[in-house]
Enzyme design. Sequence first.
Site, PDB file in Angstrom:
ATOM      1  N   GLU A  70     -23.984  13.014 -20.962  1.00  0.00           N
ATOM      2  CA  GLU A  70     -23.352  14.327 -21.094  1.00  0.00           C
ATOM      3  C   GLU A  70     -24.341  15.477 -20.901  1.00  0.00           C
ATOM      4  O   GLU A  70     -24.596  16.248 -21.852  1.00  0.00           O
ATOM      5  CB  GLU A  70     -22.655  14.452 -22.443  1.00  0.00           C
ATOM      6  CG  GLU A  70     -21.580  13.416 -22.680  1.00  0.00           C
ATOM      7  CD  GLU A  70     -20.727  13.707 -23.926  1.00  0.00           C
ATOM      8  OE1 GLU A  70     -21.003  14.681 -24.627  1.00  0.00           O
ATOM      9  OE2 GLU A  70     -19.773  12.938 -24.166  1.00  0.00           O
ATOM     10  N   GLU A  91     -17.588   6.216 -23.395  1.00  0.00           N
ATOM     11  CA  GLU A  91     -17.216   6.596 -24.763  1.00  0.00           C
ATOM     12  C   GLU A  91     -15.745   6.987 -24.799  1.00  0.00           C
ATOM     13  O   GLU A  91     -15.257   7.694 -23.914  1.00  0.00           O
ATOM     14  CB  GLU A  91     -18.007   7.828 -25.260  1.00  0.00           C
ATOM     15  CG  GLU A  91     -19.443   7.577 -25.586  1.00  0.00           C
ATOM     16  CD  GLU A  91     -20.172   8.851 -26.026  1.00  0.00           C
ATOM     17  OE1 GLU A  91     -19.522   9.766 -26.566  1.00  0.00           O
ATOM     18  OE2 GLU A  91     -21.387   8.912 -25.801  1.00  0.00           O
TER      19      GLU A  91
HETATM   20  C1  FCB Z   1     -20.039  12.773 -27.431  1.00  0.00           C
HETATM   21  C2  FCB Z   1     -21.449  12.289 -27.652  1.00  0.00           C
HETATM   22  C3  FCB Z   1     -21.580  11.237 -28.734  1.00  0.00           C
HETATM   23  C4  FCB Z   1     -20.671  11.524 -29.902  1.00  0.00           C
HETATM   24  C5  FCB Z   1     -19.262  11.787 -29.439  1.00  0.00           C
HETATM   25  C6  FCB Z   1     -18.276  12.023 -30.549  1.00  0.00           C
HETATM   26  O1  FCB Z   1     -20.069  14.065 -26.909  1.00  0.00           O
HETATM   27  O2  FCB Z   1     -21.965  11.756 -26.463  1.00  0.00           O
HETATM   28  O3  FCB Z   1     -22.925  11.139 -29.085  1.00  0.00           O
HETATM   29  O4  FCB Z   1     -21.185  12.548 -30.659  1.00  0.00           O
HETATM   30  O5  FCB Z   1     -19.248  12.876 -28.562  1.00  0.00           O
END
Ligand code: FCB
Length: 459
Positions: A167, A366
């Site tokens: 990110e 994620e």
């Molecule tokens: C993302 C991050 C991760 C976590 C999630 C909830 O932006 O990559 O580390 O904090 O959100």
Amino acid sequence: MSDLPVFPEGFVFGAATASYQIEGAANEDGRGPSIWDVYSHTPGRTDGGDTGDVACDHYHRYPEDVALLRDLGVESYRFSIAWPRIQPTGQGPANQKGLDFYSRLVDELLEAGIEPAATLYHWDLPQALEDKGGWRVRETAERFAEYTAIVAGHLADRVPRWITLNEPWCSAFLGYSVGRHAPGAQEGTPALAAAHHLLVGHGLAVKELRAAGVREVGITLNPDFNVPATDSDADRGAALRADTQHNLVWTDPILAGRYPASDEDTWGELITRQDFRLDGDLDLIAQPLDFLGVNYYRPTLVADAPHREPDASLRTASDNRYVERSWPDVRRNSMNWPVVPETFTQLLTGLKERYGDALPPIHITENGTAEYDEVSADGAVHDADRVTYLQEHLTALRTAMDAGVDVRGYYVWSLLDNFEWALGYAKRFGIVRVDYDTQERTPKDSYHWYRKLIEAHKG
Ligand code: FCB
């Protein structure tokens, strides 16, 4: 297990974490300070003054955590490597004890039959590099390449899947412009320089990983799904600006070798005009990837708004000529994020439409939710909302695959409750509960649900 999505053979189920959020052991075995140590120790920066000093104590408890992964049945585990464990000041020779820790973790995973997937940068920049300008300066990208070469030199033989950056939008804009992430700066043009240097760092790291002969290289982005608050031209323009500034500023250079063009003062346009861009940078940034990592949690409803700062070079990332509105009539999780699973499908099909064959296979690196978890009298955590969230998002993902998006894997965020950055430990994303007083781990209902889903695919 009715209504469960069925994924094709070979689809990878995984779980994800990140170093600073779980490891603790902040001052052990030669680890240097990172920007998150300094930020979290600065009064007023994190909720409750929480820091990652101890976190989930994963540094010492990793065998127990790998056992949880093994029992869960995941095929892959995404973790990140803390740069300041490997190079305490961000440059110079490797700290052997830091390398040894990741080596032990990787061996433990392989013994458990789990494929390691390593992220090189999940935000813990060595503070010594921040003191020299951090990502605002190109030198940091060069240091990142050296660090990558060291890590790949030690782990390339055992880690098949590599992610350069996690990110970068957060690193550049939350870190250098909004100020809600380390290092907590609120700047204009320097944040654009940070964005560009992160992309350059990615390109340099890809080269190092290729030279080390690793199997798969990718980057993880957090594309927003921006929806105009109304049908008005003004709000539609706002959604387009949000899309350009949040997403295209990354995906266009990486996948199409250009910064997004626009007749507005958007960041793509601004970056194009800056002298920090050198000839050849876009070729470096746009090297072919084996996969694109996508992190997705929630959509954003955006409306038009005037700029507050007239001078474009001073504008921060919260002054974008758009504002976020509240999504009506949907459930919200404990982050106050709207839960709208079908937008996950739309985001993925939208990526495919824009980039066509230039879009590499996708791994969802994620996806998950923070909920108001409670420990019941029976000692369990009956996190029904998380189970529903996961089920609906996996179904939405499967729908995108049916529509022609090539998705190869899914990593739930997160294996463990952990340090949720500026929000500290109050937000719980884990499928395993962590009691921070005792470090006891308790698999939640969502863990058992995910285990059954994975098991059903093993036939
Ligand atoms: C993302 C991050 C991760 C976590 C999630 C909830 O932006 O990559 O580390 O904090 O959100």
